[in-house]
Write a protein that holds these residues in place. Structure first.
Motif, PDB file in Angstrom:
ATOM      1  N   LYS A 173       0.812  -1.217   0.000  1.00  0.00           N
ATOM      2  CA  LYS A 173       0.000   0.000   0.000  1.00  0.00           C
ATOM      3  C   LYS A 173       0.851   1.274   0.000  1.00  0.00           C
ATOM      4  O   LYS A 173       0.296   2.369  -0.058  1.00  0.00           O
ATOM      5  CB  LYS A 173      -0.920   0.004   1.231  1.00  0.00           C
ATOM      6  CG  LYS A 173      -1.962  -1.110   1.206  1.00  0.00           C
ATOM      7  CD  LYS A 173      -2.876  -1.035   2.404  1.00  0.00           C
ATOM      8  CE  LYS A 173      -3.931  -2.141   2.370  1.00  0.00           C
ATOM      9  NZ  LYS A 173      -4.852  -2.071   3.542  1.00  0.00           N
ATOM     10  N   GLN A 174       2.184   1.107   0.078  1.00  0.00           N
ATOM     11  CA  GLN A 174       3.055   2.288   0.038  1.00  0.00           C
ATOM     12  C   GLN A 174       3.332   2.629  -1.438  1.00  0.00           C
ATOM     13  O   GLN A 174       4.350   2.248  -2.006  1.00  0.00           O
ATOM     14  CB  GLN A 174       4.342   2.032   0.820  1.00  0.00           C
ATOM     15  CG  GLN A 174       4.106   1.817   2.300  1.00  0.00           C
ATOM     16  CD  GLN A 174       5.405   1.787   3.077  1.00  0.00           C
ATOM     17  OE1 GLN A 174       6.435   2.282   2.617  1.00  0.00           O
ATOM     18  NE2 GLN A 174       5.348   1.215   4.286  1.00  0.00           N
ATOM     19  N   ARG A 175       2.361   3.278  -1.982  1.00  0.00           N
ATOM     20  CA  ARG A 175       2.388   3.559  -3.428  1.00  0.00           C
ATOM     21  C   ARG A 175       3.611   4.396  -3.824  1.00  0.00           C
ATOM     22  O   ARG A 175       4.237   4.144  -4.866  1.00  0.00           O
ATOM     23  CB  ARG A 175       1.092   4.272  -3.808  1.00  0.00           C
ATOM     24  CG  ARG A 175       0.812   4.293  -5.298  1.00  0.00           C
ATOM     25  CD  ARG A 175      -0.550   4.900  -5.578  1.00  0.00           C
ATOM     26  NE  ARG A 175      -0.906   4.745  -6.974  1.00  0.00           N
ATOM     27  CZ  ARG A 175      -1.499   3.687  -7.493  1.00  0.00           C
ATOM     28  NH1 ARG A 175      -1.813   2.668  -6.695  1.00  0.00           N
ATOM     29  NH2 ARG A 175      -1.781   3.612  -8.779  1.00  0.00           N
ATOM     30  N   GLN A 176       3.933   5.369  -3.022  1.00  0.00           N
ATOM     31  CA  GLN A 176       5.059   6.246  -3.369  1.00  0.00           C
ATOM     32  C   GLN A 176       6.374   5.471  -3.401  1.00  0.00           C
ATOM     33  O   GLN A 176       7.213   5.671  -4.281  1.00  0.00           O
ATOM     34  CB  GLN A 176       5.132   7.391  -2.349  1.00  0.00           C
ATOM     35  CG  GLN A 176       6.183   8.439  -2.705  1.00  0.00           C
ATOM     36  CD  GLN A 176       6.173   9.602  -1.724  1.00  0.00           C
ATOM     37  OE1 GLN A 176       5.424   9.597  -0.752  1.00  0.00           O
ATOM     38  NE2 GLN A 176       7.009  10.585  -1.987  1.00  0.00           N
ATOM     39  N   LEU A 177       6.542   4.569  -2.435  1.00  0.00           N
ATOM     40  CA  LEU A 177       7.758   3.754  -2.395  1.00  0.00           C
ATOM     41  C   LEU A 177       7.838   2.841  -3.618  1.00  0.00           C
ATOM     42  O   LEU A 177       8.892   2.699  -4.249  1.00  0.00           O
ATOM     43  CB  LEU A 177       7.793   2.934  -1.110  1.00  0.00           C
ATOM     44  CG  LEU A 177       8.979   1.966  -0.961  1.00  0.00           C
ATOM     45  CD1 LEU A 177      10.291   2.739  -0.929  1.00  0.00           C
ATOM     46  CD2 LEU A 177       8.812   1.104   0.294  1.00  0.00           C
ATOM     47  N   LEU A 178       6.719   2.218  -3.963  1.00  0.00           N
ATOM     48  CA  LEU A 178       6.712   1.340  -5.139  1.00  0.00           C
ATOM     49  C   LEU A 178       6.967   2.121  -6.427  1.00  0.00           C
ATOM     50  O   LEU A 178       7.600   1.617  -7.355  1.00  0.00           O
ATOM     51  CB  LEU A 178       5.380   0.591  -5.207  1.00  0.00           C
ATOM     52  CG  LEU A 178       5.108  -0.392  -4.068  1.00  0.00           C
ATOM     53  CD1 LEU A 178       3.755  -1.069  -4.265  1.00  0.00           C
ATOM     54  CD2 LEU A 178       6.205  -1.450  -3.984  1.00  0.00           C
ATOM     55  N   HIS A 179       6.475   3.362  -6.487  1.00  0.00           N
ATOM     56  CA  HIS A 179       6.742   4.192  -7.658  1.00  0.00           C
ATOM     57  C   HIS A 179       8.232   4.487  -7.804  1.00  0.00           C
ATOM     58  O   HIS A 179       8.784   4.469  -8.908  1.00  0.00           O
ATOM     59  CB  HIS A 179       5.948   5.496  -7.573  1.00  0.00           C
ATOM     60  CG  HIS A 179       4.510   5.336  -7.957  1.00  0.00           C
ATOM     61  ND1 HIS A 179       3.579   6.338  -7.827  1.00  0.00           N
ATOM     62  CD2 HIS A 179       3.817   4.270  -8.456  1.00  0.00           C
ATOM     63  CE1 HIS A 179       2.392   5.911  -8.243  1.00  0.00           C
ATOM     64  NE2 HIS A 179       2.521   4.647  -8.621  1.00  0.00           N
ATOM     65  N   LYS A 180       8.872   4.758  -6.662  1.00  0.00           N
ATOM     66  CA  LYS A 180      10.319   5.013  -6.722  1.00  0.00           C
ATOM     67  C   LYS A 180      11.072   3.775  -7.185  1.00  0.00           C
ATOM     68  O   LYS A 180      12.044   3.860  -7.941  1.00  0.00           O
ATOM     69  CB  LYS A 180      10.824   5.444  -5.346  1.00  0.00           C
ATOM     70  CG  LYS A 180      10.441   6.871  -4.988  1.00  0.00           C
ATOM     71  CD  LYS A 180      11.120   7.288  -3.687  1.00  0.00           C
ATOM     72  CE  LYS A 180      10.807   8.749  -3.369  1.00  0.00           C
ATOM     73  NZ  LYS A 180      11.481   9.192  -2.135  1.00  0.00           N
TER      74      LYS A 180
END
Length: 524
Positions: free
Chosen positions: A373-380
């Motif tokens: 659910k940590q979308r920002q981390l997965l985007h990075k």
């Protein structure tokens, strides 16, 4: 339909022959005209000096030969002109079955148009015995100069009349002329022969050897034309100086004409060379453009297939196609291996996120640590992925090699296998092999190694795990590689945003998970 085909074939062959006929007859006419013009100097060479009687006579046999030959060639020329004019009109007629009356009308029309045309006046002017060789003028003027010397001697001495210098009216031998107009060492104070002295002393004026006269005079003319008359020594006679001046001017005109033709020839040759060079360059450019067009078409097809295979949305495809078009307009190529790295940063990241975002969620370490659910981390993490391409039957990682990347397969198939040494034999046998396809991973152990470091060496990546399996492609494989260094930078960036106490607690929690991972509880 079939019965008329041979007739058209024969008609084409006949028309080809007819189209060449006027050109052949024109060449014959030019040849006849050249021969006729070459006979004109014979009229002047027919004059000669009778040295014994001191008079001018005519070589009647030469004149008759020249008149008959020239008349025959002139008549032949007129007939050929009429004939070619008739042929030209006939070939312009449509059809080949004209009646005899039509043929007679065309013949009469050709005759009438010829005699009314300016060509007729030009042809009549060509019949006049105008010499075309400079030597013939010199020969004729030399005879006239010798007769002038005789006239002067008659004026100074009595006993002769002017009419006596023509052999038809000759009254006898005048010995005193040998004293005033001798052949050897003439007295220039009494009479100066000027440019005609060579002819006076050479004996060609009284010779009946026609080839000797022609070649001697021709050689004299060529020598003086080539030197522009600079070697001529003239007397004070106006006519003689005018003749010498004409030789100089005519020689200059011929020289300028030659230079002009040479310049035109060189320009035409240079122009042809440039044209040929341009045509070669154009052909090479067209060939290159054709190859480039085919290559770029193939590249575009590969990229289109790649976009379809990854099911990219239409908006994203349109942006990629526009980018490719801009690259092609710059006369550059776009290869599938470089298409993602060459894209603008925002578009590049969007493509990676669209293809790999859902794949990252399937990683065990991502699911176990509650990072889905940590979308920002997965985007990075998606943004740090690097596209890689491998050909079929190619080793990506061998057993025992260090693992420095995690591979997310997006197209193609690969095999992973482990091997074991058989005791007592020294041979190595494969225990089993697993098939990896689209959506599967290899090297997930590296994620655990970096994400849950157990020592300082693991934090600094001075040590990395060793692969216990071999990864080999079965077909062409497309994948995204997550490098250990990039993952470490993302984790460091995430921890740096925490305060020291939370960071310490996070590190302790990670250490506990590592301990439980590597030291599972024993039974009982």
């Amino acid at each position: 339909m079939n019965s008329r085909s041979p007739q058209r074939g024969n008609g084409t062959r006949i028309n080809d022959t007819e189209s060449q006929a006027p050109e052949v007859w024109n060449m014959v006419i030019i040849l006849v005209r050249m021969i006729a013009l070459s006979l004109e100097p014979l009229f002047f060479y027919g004059l000669m000096i009778n040295e014994y009687k001191k008079c001018v006579e005519i070589d009647r046999r030469l004149w008759i030969t020249a008149i008959v030959s020239r008349s025959f060639l002139d008549i032949t020329y007129i007939v050929l002109r009429l004939f070619t004019g008739f042929l030209g009109m006939q070939f312009r007629k449509r059809g080949r079955n004209e009646s005899n009356e039509e043929g007679e009308d065309m013949w009469q029309t050709a005759v009438r148009k010829y005699f009314l045309h300016l060509h007729f006046l030009f042809d009549i002017s060509g019949f006049l015995p105008i010499p075309q060789v400079l030597g013939a003028f010199w020969y004729c003027f030399s005879i006239q100069r010798t007769v002038a010397c005789w006239y002067m001697a008659c004026e100074n001495r009595g006993g002769c009349v002017p009419n006596s210098f023509y052999c038809d009216h000759n009254s006898g031998y005048h010995s005193f002329l040998d004293d005033i107009c001798p052949k050897n060492m003439p007295n220039t104070e009494l009479f100066d022969f000027g440019v005609y002295l060579d002819a006076h002393q050479s004996g060609i004026l009284e010779s009946k050897n026609i080839p000797q006269k022609i070649f001697y005079c021709f050689c004299w003319g060529m020598r003086n034309l080539s030197s522009f008359g600079s070697n001529l020594r003239t007397s004070n006679d106006v006519g003689e100086n005018s003749f010498a001046l004409c030789i100089t001017i005519f020689g200059l005109l011929l020289f300028l004409y030659f230079l002009g033709n040479l310049q035109m020839h060189m320009q035409r040759k240079t122009s042809n060379l440039i044209k040929d060079h341009e045509e070669v360059k154009k052909a090479r450019r067209e060939k290159k453009d054709d190859k480039s067009s085919k290559r770029r078409k193939r590249q575009k097809e590969q990229i289109s297939l790649w976009m379809s295979r990854n099911e990219l949305p239409h908006s994203m495809r349109r942006e990629i196609n526009e980018f490719i078009k801009d690259i092609f307009d710059k006369d550059e190529d776009v290869y599938l291996e470089n298409v993602i790295p060459d894209l603008p940063t925002d578009l590049q990241n969007n493509v990676k996120r669209y293809i790999c975002f859902d794949l990252l969620k399937k990683l065990n370490i991502i699911k176990e640590n509650g990072l889905t659910k940590q979308r920002q981390l997965l985007h990075k993490i998606c943004d740090s992925l690097k596209p890689v391409f491998y050909k079929e039957h190619c080793y990506i990682v061998r057993e025992g090699d260090p693992i420095d990347a995690v591979y997310l397969i997006t197209h193609g198939t690969a095999w992973t296998c482990t091997s074991s040494k058989i005791e007592g034999t020294g041979t190595i046998a494969s225990l089993h092999a697993e098939r990896l396809e689209k959506g599967q991973f290899f090297g997930e152990k590296l994620l655990e190694w970096v994400w849950l470091p157990s020592s300082v060496d693991m934090y600094s990546l001075s040590k990395v795990p060793v692969s216990s399996k071999t990864l080999k492609t079965h077909t062409n494989v497309e994948a995204f590689a997550l490098m250990a260094k990039d993952l470490k930078d993302i984790i460091d960036s995430k921890l740096s945003r925490l305060d020291p106490e939370k960071a310490q607690n996070k590190a302790a929690s990670n250490s506990q998970r590592i301990w439980r991972h590597f030291h599972p509880p024993k039974e009982g």
